[in-house]
Design a protein around this motif. Structure first.
Motif, short mmCIF file in Angstrom:
data_model
loop_
_atom_site.label_atom_id
_atom_site.label_comp_id
_atom_site.label_asym_id
_atom_site.label_seq_id
_atom_site.Cartn_x
_atom_site.Cartn_y
_atom_site.Cartn_z
N LEU A 234 51.83 41.76 91.38
CA LEU A 234 52.71 40.69 90.92
C LEU A 234 52.05 39.34 91.15
CD1 LEU A 234 56.18 41.95 92.21
CD2 LEU A 234 54.98 42.48 90.07
N VAL A 235 51.97 38.57 90.06
CA VAL A 235 51.38 37.23 90.12
C VAL A 235 52.38 36.26 89.52
CG1 VAL A 235 49.51 35.74 89.32
CG2 VAL A 235 49.02 38.11 89.97
N LYS A 236 52.73 35.25 90.30
CA LYS A 236 53.73 34.27 89.84
C LYS A 236 53.07 33.17 89.02
CE LYS A 236 55.66 31.29 92.75
NZ LYS A 236 56.58 30.50 93.61
N GLY A 237 53.68 32.85 87.89
CA GLY A 237 53.22 31.75 87.06
C GLY A 237 54.37 30.78 86.82
N SER A 238 54.18 29.51 87.14
CA SER A 238 55.24 28.52 86.99
C SER A 238 54.87 27.47 85.95
CB SER A 238 55.52 27.83 88.33
OG SER A 238 56.02 28.76 89.27
N HIS A 239 55.90 26.94 85.31
CA HIS A 239 55.75 25.89 84.29
C HIS A 239 56.72 24.76 84.58
CE1 HIS A 239 54.09 29.42 82.19
NE2 HIS A 239 53.46 28.56 81.40
N ILE A 240 56.37 23.58 84.11
CA ILE A 240 57.29 22.44 84.16
C ILE A 240 57.48 21.89 82.76
CG2 ILE A 240 56.78 21.82 86.55
CD1 ILE A 240 54.92 19.63 85.53
N VAL A 241 58.64 21.28 82.54
CA VAL A 241 58.96 20.61 81.28
C VAL A 241 59.13 19.12 81.58
CG1 VAL A 241 60.58 20.45 79.36
CG2 VAL A 241 60.12 22.68 80.41
N LEU A 273 55.51 21.24 77.59
CA LEU A 273 55.54 22.39 78.50
C LEU A 273 54.17 22.48 79.16
CD1 LEU A 273 57.05 24.94 79.52
CD2 LEU A 273 55.99 26.17 77.61
N ILE A 274 54.13 22.48 80.48
CA ILE A 274 52.87 22.43 81.22
C ILE A 274 52.79 23.63 82.16
CG2 ILE A 274 51.48 21.09 82.85
CD1 ILE A 274 52.98 18.58 81.82
N ARG A 311 55.20 11.61 87.31
CA ARG A 311 55.86 11.48 88.62
C ARG A 311 56.86 12.62 88.77
NH1 ARG A 311 58.46 5.94 87.23
NH2 ARG A 311 58.77 7.24 85.39
N ARG A 312 57.26 12.87 89.97
CA ARG A 312 58.18 13.99 90.22
C ARG A 312 59.47 13.84 89.41
NH1 ARG A 312 60.79 17.63 90.09
NH2 ARG A 312 61.23 19.29 91.61
N GLU A 313 59.94 12.60 89.25
CA GLU A 313 61.19 12.40 88.52
C GLU A 313 61.04 12.64 87.01
OE1 GLU A 313 59.77 8.18 89.83
OE2 GLU A 313 59.71 10.26 90.60
N ASP A 314 59.80 12.79 86.52
CA ASP A 314 59.58 13.11 85.10
C ASP A 314 59.85 14.58 84.80
OD1 ASP A 314 58.76 10.50 84.35
OD2 ASP A 314 56.75 10.90 85.14
N VAL A 315 59.88 15.40 85.81
CA VAL A 315 60.06 16.84 85.60
C VAL A 315 61.52 17.12 85.27
CG1 VAL A 315 59.85 19.13 86.62
CG2 VAL A 315 58.15 17.37 87.16
N LEU A 316 61.76 17.48 84.00
CA LEU A 316 63.11 17.73 83.52
C LEU A 316 63.60 19.12 83.90
CD1 LEU A 316 62.57 16.33 79.91
CD2 LEU A 316 63.54 15.11 81.87
N ARG A 480 69.80 24.25 75.90
CA ARG A 480 70.01 23.69 77.23
C ARG A 480 69.22 22.40 77.44
NH1 ARG A 480 68.57 27.29 82.42
NH2 ARG A 480 66.60 26.15 82.39
N LEU A 481 68.06 22.31 76.79
CA LEU A 481 67.22 21.14 76.94
C LEU A 481 67.74 19.94 76.15
CD1 LEU A 481 63.70 22.84 76.74
CD2 LEU A 481 64.80 21.89 78.79
N HIS A 482 68.72 20.18 75.29
CA HIS A 482 69.19 19.11 74.40
C HIS A 482 70.66 18.76 74.61
CE1 HIS A 482 65.39 19.57 72.31
NE2 HIS A 482 65.61 20.87 72.24
N LEU A 483 71.31 19.42 75.56
CA LEU A 483 72.70 19.13 75.87
C LEU A 483 72.81 18.46 77.24
CD1 LEU A 483 74.55 22.43 74.81
CD2 LEU A 483 74.08 20.40 73.42
N THR A 484 73.77 17.58 77.39
CA THR A 484 74.01 16.99 78.70
C THR A 484 74.59 18.04 79.63
OG1 THR A 484 76.27 16.31 78.21
CG2 THR A 484 74.50 14.77 77.59
N GLU A 485 74.59 17.76 80.92
CA GLU A 485 75.17 18.71 81.87
C GLU A 485 76.66 18.93 81.58
OE1 GLU A 485 74.42 17.75 85.91
OE2 GLU A 485 72.23 17.84 85.72
#
Length: 503
Positions: A234-241, A273-274, A311-316, A480-485
């Motif tokens: 098992l190898v974990k792969g993570s992404h940020i938006v 997507l990174i 910056r950290r706050e850019d990560v949606l 989910r990426l286009h609707l408000t909470e």
């Protein structure tokens, strides 16, 4: 407990490999049941980097056969599903601190020629001081290489295979784990439990297929009471938006200090997507998440090349998946093969086919070869067929998405551009099943925000096994990426009420 007649194939695992095997088998005339303990693609197949690619970096590990096969499959899948798979140009800024230019050029030359490339443009060299692709790049990088690969909506790829499997006669059971499987009188006796209703059912199958991904060894040992000399790692792969920070439709591929490559892809119009990371993972595959160290690692790779610093706050948003790689004994997680291996246990005349490893790009070929391994047990089954057959929604003339989209625009002149783009990209030629007789957006029912209307939700509930708000907002779509909470919460409340009423 209800019991059914004996089927040919019982497939455990509703990821891309399991769904692909179920589709292929049903199309050969075999009777098939597919069960998935969660939602389709929920475990790994919806948490990828969203690419159909040969795997440029695999060339460094001499995986020439794997890269060649993946490059060939890249073009097969482009033709099969042009609505969810499309070309993407990658700009690779060259850093003299990492791989030498000659090595990159050699790798790209092989990449262009190993797989018999037909539709995609080849590699070219860019002067970053003049090319528009160089505008966001730091001035110290003067040269880049540009090459082609493909984007894929990974979660929809899984669902489309399940839809086609069901259309060809397969039974698809979601949120229904297999709780036991035992050999009895030359066949498998399989017990499942529906997590929504609590109903327990018993099935009999001639062959059991274990395509459980990260849980493949658990199925072998705990569920089926069997053994195997093979294992998954098992190898974990993570992404940020993050918000998209460059102009143009191209993607970027950069190298980090450890020589790992990071993809920076346009995503959902105005986002990026990174990813990904490669971290050995020992925990429960269903509880994986991106940690702060991984997020910082990905931001650091981007900031090494681009003028605009993340910056950290850019990560949606951030997500993580566990890759069930075939354990070939390599110490470095990045060096572990992305190839797949089959293991067949034929004890007591009831075969068990275990699937280890694999990647999204080669799922169709994996399914085809897996069925080839079972031909001895089903000599009358049909021949290979998926190579030239489109997936649902992909049956466009000459696989020409642009012409199809223009035709849809003429047919529905009232449809807003963003909604037309959304429907054509996700559903292709099946979009009429959503739009129905509507002649305006009002005819699509309740509006939940963004491009989400009730008509689409009803379709996903009725025809794509969506049973939770997350199924709709995150795996079947990316609303989910286009609707408000607040909009997400309101939709979740409405959806839960609808599901209770339907029950």
């Amino acid at each position: 407990m209800k019991e059914q007649d004996t089927v040919d194939l019982f497939v455990i695992g509703g990821g891309v490999n399991g769904a692909g095997i179920a589709r292929d088998a049903a199309g050969r005339g075999l009777s098939v049941i597919l069960c998935e303990k969660d939602d389709l693609g929920e475990g790994t197949s919806s948490r990828s980097g969203k690419l159909v690619h040969g795997g440029l970096r695999y060339l460094e590990y001499y995986e020439f056969r794997l890269v060649r096969e993946a490059l060939i499959e890249r073009e097969v899948l482009m033709n099969a599903a042009p609505h969810i798979i499309w070309p993407l140009r990658f700009v690779l800024p060259h850093s003299p601190d990492d791989r030498p230019a000659w090595l990159v050029r050699l790798g790209l030359f092989l990449y262009d020629h190993l797989g018999g490339r037909k539709k995609l443009p080849g590699t070219r060299t860019l002067d970053l001081q003049r090319a528009p692709e160089g505008a966001p790049i730091l001035n110290k990088y003067s040269r880049a290489f540009e090459y082609s690969d493909c984007w894929v909506d990974d979660a929809r790829l899984v669902v489309l295979n399940a839809i086609d499997a069901a259309a060809r006669g397969a039974t698809v059971l979601t949120r229904t784990p297999c709780i036991s499987a035992r050999r009895e009188n030359g066949a498998w006796s399989v017990t499942t439990r529906n997590e929504r209703t609590g109903e327990t059912r018993e099935f009999r199958a001639k062959v059991l297929v274990n395509a459980a991904g990260p849980w493949v060894n658990d199925v072998i040992q705990r569920v089926a009471g069997s053994t195997s000399s093979r294992n998954v790692r098992l190898v974990k792969g993570s992404h940020i938006v993050v918000p998209k920070f460059w102009e143009g439709a191209n993607a970027y591929l950069v190298q980090n200090h450890d020589k790992r490559v990071i993809f920076i892809n346009p995503y959902e119009g105005d986002k990026a997507l990174i990813g990904t990371t490669d971290v050995a993972y020992e925990g429960e595959a269903g509880q994986v998440s991106a940690d702060e160290a991984e997020i910082e690692y990905l931001m650091s790779a981007v900031n090494r090349y681009f003028k605009e610093k993340l910056r950290r706050e850019d990560v949606l948003s951030a997500f993580s998946g566990v890759r069930p790689l075939f354990d070939d004994g390599q110490g470095n997680p990045s060096a572990v093969t992305r190839d797949y291996v089959f293991d067949i246990d034929e004890n007591d005349g009831a075969p068990l086919l275990n699937v280890f490893g694999g990647k999204i790009t080669t799922f169709r070929e994996l399914a085809e070869r897996g069925l080839g391994k079972l031909r001895t047990f089903f000599p009358e089954m049909g021949k290979d067929w998926t190579h030239s057959t489109p997936l649902p929604g992909g049956d466009m003339e000459n696989a020409d998405f642009e012409s199809f989209q223009a035709k849809v625009k003429a047919e529905y002149p009232w449809m807003p551009r963003s909604l037309l783009q959304h429907y054509t990209r996700l559903y292709g030629t099946r979009l009429s099943r959503i739009v129905g007789e509507a002649t305006s957006v009002d005819g699509l029912g309740r509006h939940f925000g963004g491009d989400l209307y009730e008509a689409e939700v009803r379709y996903l509930m009725d025809q794509e096994w969506a049973t939770t708000a997350e199924d709709v907002l995150w795996r079947r779509t990316k609303h989910r990426l286009h609707l408000t909470e607040a909009q997400q919460a309101e939709f979740a409340t409405w959806f839960s009420a609808e599901m209770r009423e339907a029950a």
